[in-house]
Design an enzyme around this catalytic site. Sequence first.
Site, short mmCIF file in Angstrom:
data_model
loop_
_atom_site.label_atom_id
_atom_site.label_comp_id
_atom_site.label_asym_id
_atom_site.label_seq_id
_atom_site.Cartn_x
_atom_site.Cartn_y
_atom_site.Cartn_z
N SER A 687 5.62 -2.87 16.27
CA SER A 687 5.47 -2.94 14.82
C SER A 687 5.08 -1.60 14.19
O SER A 687 4.94 -1.52 12.98
CB SER A 687 4.43 -4.00 14.45
OG SER A 687 3.15 -3.61 14.88
N LYS A 730 -3.93 -7.31 9.03
CA LYS A 730 -3.55 -5.94 8.71
C LYS A 730 -3.82 -5.60 7.25
O LYS A 730 -4.32 -4.51 6.93
CB LYS A 730 -2.07 -5.73 9.04
CG LYS A 730 -1.75 -5.80 10.53
CD LYS A 730 -0.26 -5.68 10.78
CE LYS A 730 0.06 -5.76 12.27
NZ LYS A 730 1.50 -5.68 12.55
#
Length: 833
Positions: A687, A730
Amino acid sequence: MAENEIPPLPEVLPVMATTNLVLFPFMMAPLTVGRPASLRALDAALQGDRLIVVTLQREENIEQPTPEELHDIGCACAIVRMMRQPDGSAQVIVQGIARVRLSEWNTDAAQVLRARAEAFADPDERPMAIQALMNNLLSTFRRIVELSPILPDEALQAAQSQTEPGRLADFVASTLNVEPNVRQELLAETDVQKRLERVTQLASDEVNVLELTSQIHSETRRELDKGQREFILRQQLREIQKQLGEGDDTQREAEELREQVEAANMPEEVRKAADRELNRLSRMPQGAAEYSVVRNYLDYLIAVPWSKSSEDNLDIAHARKVLDDEHYGLEDVKQRILEYLAVRRLKPDSKGPILCFVGPPGVGKTSLAHSIAHALGREFVRMALGGVRDEAEIRGHRRTYIGALPGRIVQGLRDAGTNNPVMILDEVDKLGSDYRGDPTSALLEVLDPQQNNSFKDHYLEVPVDLSKVMFITTANVLDTIPGPLRDRMEVLRIPGYTIEEKTFIARRHLLPRQMAENGLEVEDLTISDAALKTIAMSYTREAGVRSLEREVGSVCRKIARLIAEALGQDGERPRFAIDEKDLEEYLGPLKFVPEMGGREAQVGVTTGLAWTPMGGEILFIETTSLPNKGGLVLTGQLGEVMKESAQIAFDFLRANAKDFGIQTGVKSGEGIHVHVPAGAIPKDGPSAGVAITAALASLLSGRPARHDIAMTGEVTLTGRVLPVGGIKEKVLAARQAGITTLLLPERNRTDLRDIPEATRAELTFHFVEDVRDAVEKVLLPAPRSRSSAAKATPKGGASKNGASKNGRSKSTTLKITTPMEQNPEATDPAMAS
């Protein structure tokens, strides 16, 4: 006189009604007469020729029946003997003479009921069919006499002496145990053959009843004889052991255990095992080596709550209140528990769910399971599985081993005292395996609703029903849980808390608890919301609230010390109010400052987002050119997947250099170095693809990358941006680091619903499907001054300031995660640190 000939009878006879007696011709029967009308009829008969008609009344409970309430077929009788009783009643013995049909009823002046009596006799002919019926009836009656406990053998002789079919039928009918109305039907039947057939049928039914009664009596007697035999033998054995001076304590102990086994209400299979071991124990001296082994086994077998259950509190409103009072947020988990209660209310025999709470440490997974038990009104059992490597911890040890014990599941049931507790299997993701077996394999049966109704512990060796237990497992990550075990559980993710949520939790739960634990009263300490928010932001860095509670506890302890010192000097009890500016006095300087503080846009440096089991983190990607070394160099303890992401980003930029204003190729002898700070921490996952691509594009094009934008997403070789996991963690990490703009994959747009609305309002989100759009949003125009950055642009070089002074992330194990493209909610496996 012929045998069937009836003696002459008066034309009118007195009539006496009976409630339940039907008298047959030539039969003798005793009567107790007490009703006035019956006594008047007897007196009238005695004053005449001692003849009277006995007939059955239609309803037994009528005290003074009228002629319409009496049967018109009766039996003319002769009074053999009569004896008056002191209470006015009379004992009478009568003998039947003939069947009579009654008519022309009347009551004379003496109030005696009389009727015209027409006698009729049975015919003299005897066809073969009647003879056969007589033989069959005699055979059946012989069987009745053999089985009946009240009919003597003389009754059979009397039946055999009856040569007339009608008399034989009447005699047998008088001995049968049938209802009075059935007897009346036989008395009224004038057809001898039909009467014989009916009596034979009734006699056969009587034989069946007597045979069944005899069989039941024999079996009962056999069991009784067996029990008496065992009792006598046990008494003899006890007396022998008493004479030898042994066995008294053993027998007493065995009897006590037998009583406990009786009270335990065990299933049949378990009861057989308990009885078998009890018999062994009763024959075993206390000094025997196996005595303690058998005794311990029986103790555990008795201690298991085989049939004892706690009653569930299915009040959904009550459960909602308990869950809301004890935990803030966590709506998905609360809704699942309320759904379970609703199903239990509609279908009480439904099986308990197997839930798995997955989330960072300190978010309340274990305490939430305790609240569920509280809301349901069930017992709570916690089983810590962290570091367990022995399968016997779950299934138990076999009794052949010294010191063998049941597994933790059975011990948990024993401790709970009910067979339907809430049992939490804590840290199921930290189970290990070695030469002693694999505990996760043992859990496959425990956590399978289709199998756990007959779970067999190696120690007990009998099936234990676990279907009523509500199992809840907790884990920080799913990657280390084997797939078959993960498939048996319903996974509920518990993400980290926002700063606002932490502040609310601290105000509502943590501060009152710490004040109580440190002896503070409500008036002793007041902490402002701003101070609690600062503690959460600048003194802790976690997804949960454990460190936050420790810091709040530290403040409470310091206040407690100040209060104690003041009271020791005979002063008044002081009161304290703490605001944001007072925190350094109690907790020292700030431990964490915003990661973006002092940073500025740089060439070759971008900000990525990472997910860890502890929550989210920001991640810096730094790139620079290598004048004397060719190729792509990757450092920062990167995993294989992350290395592949960097290579894909580099090859994509070289293949599409014109789209980014990059000269094709790299200067001969030069290479590119990609570094991810915090080199001591392993990192893996795809990612970071967008952040690496943007950093390389910044380096190769000479365009600075914005420092106030953080990004995440996997990049393919064609430039597509794929969705990733851990979006909420996140986003919260970026916000805490001071970043206000985030760049996310388009297919992660729906994940924003998990982020509180207040947090979303403070941030700006950009969603991209192609990495070209991401690069354009991140890179700034090239500076006009073509100094150090411009020199590096055509050759793929970088500014000397490309490495960030503040580029190190926190010291936690980082894991950059992404789902498979087909499953946006999955996460990548992490490399172990």
